[in-house]
Design a protein around this motif. Sequence first.
Motif, PDB file in Angstrom:
ATOM      1  N   GLY A   1      36.699  21.012  61.734  1.00  0.00           N
ATOM      2  CA  GLY A   1      36.843  21.276  63.062  1.00  0.00           C
ATOM      3  C   GLY A   1      37.926  20.333  63.766  1.00  0.00           C
ATOM      4  N   PRO A   2      37.903  18.967  63.691  1.00  0.00           N
ATOM      5  CA  PRO A   2      38.921  18.308  64.535  1.00  0.00           C
ATOM      6  C   PRO A   2      40.452  18.735  63.885  1.00  0.00           C
ATOM      7  N   LEU A   3      40.457  18.922  62.442  1.00  0.00           N
ATOM      8  CA  LEU A   3      41.908  19.275  62.222  1.00  0.00           C
ATOM      9  C   LEU A   3      42.309  20.716  62.863  1.00  0.00           C
ATOM     10  N   VAL A   4      41.377  21.661  62.888  1.00  0.00           N
ATOM     11  CA  VAL A   4      41.728  22.919  63.399  1.00  0.00           C
ATOM     12  C   VAL A   4      42.133  23.001  64.906  1.00  0.00           C
ATOM     13  N   ALA A   5      41.375  21.985  65.611  1.00  0.00           N
ATOM     14  CA  ALA A   5      41.584  21.881  66.906  1.00  0.00           C
ATOM     15  C   ALA A   5      42.903  21.003  67.383  1.00  0.00           C
ATOM     16  N   THR A   6      43.706  20.361  66.422  1.00  0.00           N
ATOM     17  CA  THR A   6      44.743  19.768  66.675  1.00  0.00           C
ATOM     18  C   THR A   6      45.916  19.999  65.676  1.00  0.00           C
ATOM     19  N   TYR A   7      45.872  20.578  64.591  1.00  0.00           N
ATOM     20  CA  TYR A   7      46.976  20.881  63.848  1.00  0.00           C
ATOM     21  C   TYR A   7      47.903  21.846  64.348  1.00  0.00           C
ATOM     22  N   THR A   8      47.557  22.764  65.501  1.00  0.00           N
ATOM     23  CA  THR A   8      48.375  23.819  66.112  1.00  0.00           C
ATOM     24  C   THR A   8      49.710  22.838  67.078  1.00  0.00           C
ATOM     25  N   GLY A   9      49.038  21.842  67.555  1.00  0.00           N
ATOM     26  CA  GLY A   9      49.938  21.043  68.109  1.00  0.00           C
ATOM     27  C   GLY A   9      51.143  20.401  67.280  1.00  0.00           C
ATOM     28  N   VAL A  10      50.902  19.859  66.101  1.00  0.00           N
ATOM     29  CA  VAL A  10      51.795  19.619  65.101  1.00  0.00           C
ATOM     30  C   VAL A  10      52.800  20.773  64.697  1.00  0.00           C
ATOM     31  N   LEU A  11      52.106  21.767  64.614  1.00  0.00           N
ATOM     32  CA  LEU A  11      52.862  23.038  64.229  1.00  0.00           C
ATOM     33  C   LEU A  11      54.120  23.419  65.263  1.00  0.00           C
ATOM     34  N   LEU A  12      53.574  23.349  66.407  1.00  0.00           N
ATOM     35  CA  LEU A  12      54.388  23.568  67.466  1.00  0.00           C
ATOM     36  C   LEU A  12      55.474  22.744  67.472  1.00  0.00           C
ATOM     37  N   ALA A  13      55.199  21.391  67.250  1.00  0.00           N
ATOM     38  CA  ALA A  13      56.170  20.060  67.330  1.00  0.00           C
ATOM     39  C   ALA A  13      57.012  20.162  66.205  1.00  0.00           C
ATOM     40  N   ASP A  14      56.755  20.789  65.039  1.00  0.00           N
ATOM     41  CA  ASP A  14      57.491  20.938  64.155  1.00  0.00           C
ATOM     42  C   ASP A  14      58.690  21.871  64.010  1.00  0.00           C
ATOM     43  N   THR A  15      58.684  22.447  65.298  1.00  0.00           N
ATOM     44  CA  THR A  15      59.799  23.557  65.533  1.00  0.00           C
ATOM     45  C   THR A  15      61.117  22.836  65.879  1.00  0.00           C
ATOM     46  N   ALA A  16      62.301  23.600  66.472  1.00  0.00           N
ATOM     47  CA  ALA A  16      63.386  23.055  67.040  1.00  0.00           C
ATOM     48  C   ALA A  16      63.009  23.346  68.425  1.00  0.00           C
ATOM     49  N   VAL A  17      62.191  23.855  68.988  1.00  0.00           N
ATOM     50  CA  VAL A  17      62.089  24.015  70.424  1.00  0.00           C
ATOM     51  C   VAL A  17      61.963  22.766  71.309  1.00  0.00           C
ATOM     52  N   PRO A  18      62.958  22.503  72.368  1.00  0.00           N
ATOM     53  CA  PRO A  18      63.040  21.244  72.733  1.00  0.00           C
ATOM     54  C   PRO A  18      61.692  20.828  73.361  1.00  0.00           C
ATOM     55  N   ALA A  19      61.001  21.820  74.147  1.00  0.00           N
ATOM     56  CA  ALA A  19      59.836  21.297  75.014  1.00  0.00           C
ATOM     57  C   ALA A  19      58.581  21.091  73.948  1.00  0.00           C
ATOM     58  N   TRP A  20      58.517  21.573  72.813  1.00  0.00           N
ATOM     59  CA  TRP A  20      57.548  21.394  71.755  1.00  0.00           C
ATOM     60  C   TRP A  20      57.869  20.117  70.859  1.00  0.00           C
ATOM     61  N   HIS A  21      59.233  20.200  70.307  1.00  0.00           N
ATOM     62  CA  HIS A  21      59.689  19.198  69.531  1.00  0.00           C
ATOM     63  C   HIS A  21      59.386  17.983  69.831  1.00  0.00           C
ATOM     64  N   GLU A  22      59.918  17.544  71.219  1.00  0.00           N
ATOM     65  CA  GLU A  22      60.193  16.047  71.768  1.00  0.00           C
ATOM     66  C   GLU A  22      58.547  15.637  72.368  1.00  0.00           C
ATOM     67  N   ALA A  23      57.644  16.768  72.466  1.00  0.00           N
ATOM     68  CA  ALA A  23      56.558  16.373  72.785  1.00  0.00           C
ATOM     69  C   ALA A  23      55.493  16.043  71.607  1.00  0.00           C
ATOM     70  N   TYR A  24      56.078  15.810  70.427  1.00  0.00           N
ATOM     71  CA  TYR A  24      55.031  15.857  69.271  1.00  0.00           C
ATOM     72  C   TYR A  24      53.988  14.658  69.424  1.00  0.00           C
ATOM     73  N   ARG A  25      54.277  13.675  70.218  1.00  0.00           N
ATOM     74  CA  ARG A  25      52.943  12.917  70.557  1.00  0.00           C
ATOM     75  C   ARG A  25      51.959  13.410  71.496  1.00  0.00           C
ATOM     76  N   HIS A  26      52.280  14.447  72.400  1.00  0.00           N
ATOM     77  CA  HIS A  26      51.531  14.730  73.347  1.00  0.00           C
ATOM     78  C   HIS A  26      50.642  16.053  72.868  1.00  0.00           C
TER      79      HIS A  26
END
Length: 341
Positions: free
Chosen positions: A176-201
């Motif tokens: 459950g906790p992995l499903v709740a948070t992995y999507t944030g990692v997935l978005l941050a792994d792209t080249a989109v600046p607003a997502w990539h630079e917010a990999y901590r957030h």
Amino acid sequence: MRPDRHEEGHAGERGEARERRGGRRERRGGGGSGGREERMVPRAEFRSYYGRPILKKPRWKAPHMPGYLYLGGLSGASSTMAALADATGRHRLALTGKITAAAAATAGAGLLVAELGRPERFLNMLRVFKPTSPMSVGSWILAGQGGFTAAAAASAVTGIAPGPGRVAGAAAAVTGPLVATYTGVLLADTAVPAWHEAYRHLPLLFAGSSLASGGAVGMIATPRAEAGPARRMALLGAGLELAVAGALERGVGLRESPELVSEPYRTGRPGALLRAGRALTVAGAVGTVAAGRSRAAGVIAGLVLTGGALCTRFAVLYAGHTSAEDPKYTVVPQRERRTVA
């Protein structure tokens, strides 16, 4: 002998180049300027070839992707809440959590398949397991979460195979906790600046929003006497969501060009959605405090918190679109990296 048109064109280009070089020279002012040098070149504008963005706009669209992000977080938080409720003897809250987790996982998978276009594309992602790929790892986690929550909910509703049902519920509490948070990692792994630079957030932001969502449904669907853990979960999630969203808007924790990279989260449609989400989350948290004395307050607070979580997910999606469409969000951080190097 008269030169041909090709040579005339080259001569014209050379003349224009000389004029541009002359215009770029710094001219010294007259007596009134005190010899001060005046730059004749205007400030550079952030443009791309043929007016096209440097990055391709993400193909993920609304409402499929924000809905999937919300439902995945809801499923993950609800399965964790169900396991804790089972361990403390709150069977009504545990039943609510198991049913919610299974329904959200099923609906979220449906939205993901709709976003992919064909169901077999999701199955193809399960053909291999690649630990270095957030998409591959996330696909396996999502598949496990769907199976575990379905088994746990079916056992709780029918009373069949209670032992395996409890094991499935415990396994869902892990995924459950992995499903709740992995999507944030997935978005941050792209080249989109607003997502990539917010990999901590983003993982923390989604974790807080997921906890608030799970607690909200627990308050709505569970009698007030047993909904105490759901209320505490909602308050914890609301506090985390507000703190991380505020840091993201201010650029706190961003490595490069924090003021610029955080701009999409403050302006335009994503900024308006994030502010609306913050207002709803604050109002829901206040209502959650009163929910201990009133069942109606718990239902209203749960609905308001749900609205806040949805606004946050939509804001993150549109912030990514905005930063991908405007070249400055890509060019300025690159220039800063080059200057530092």
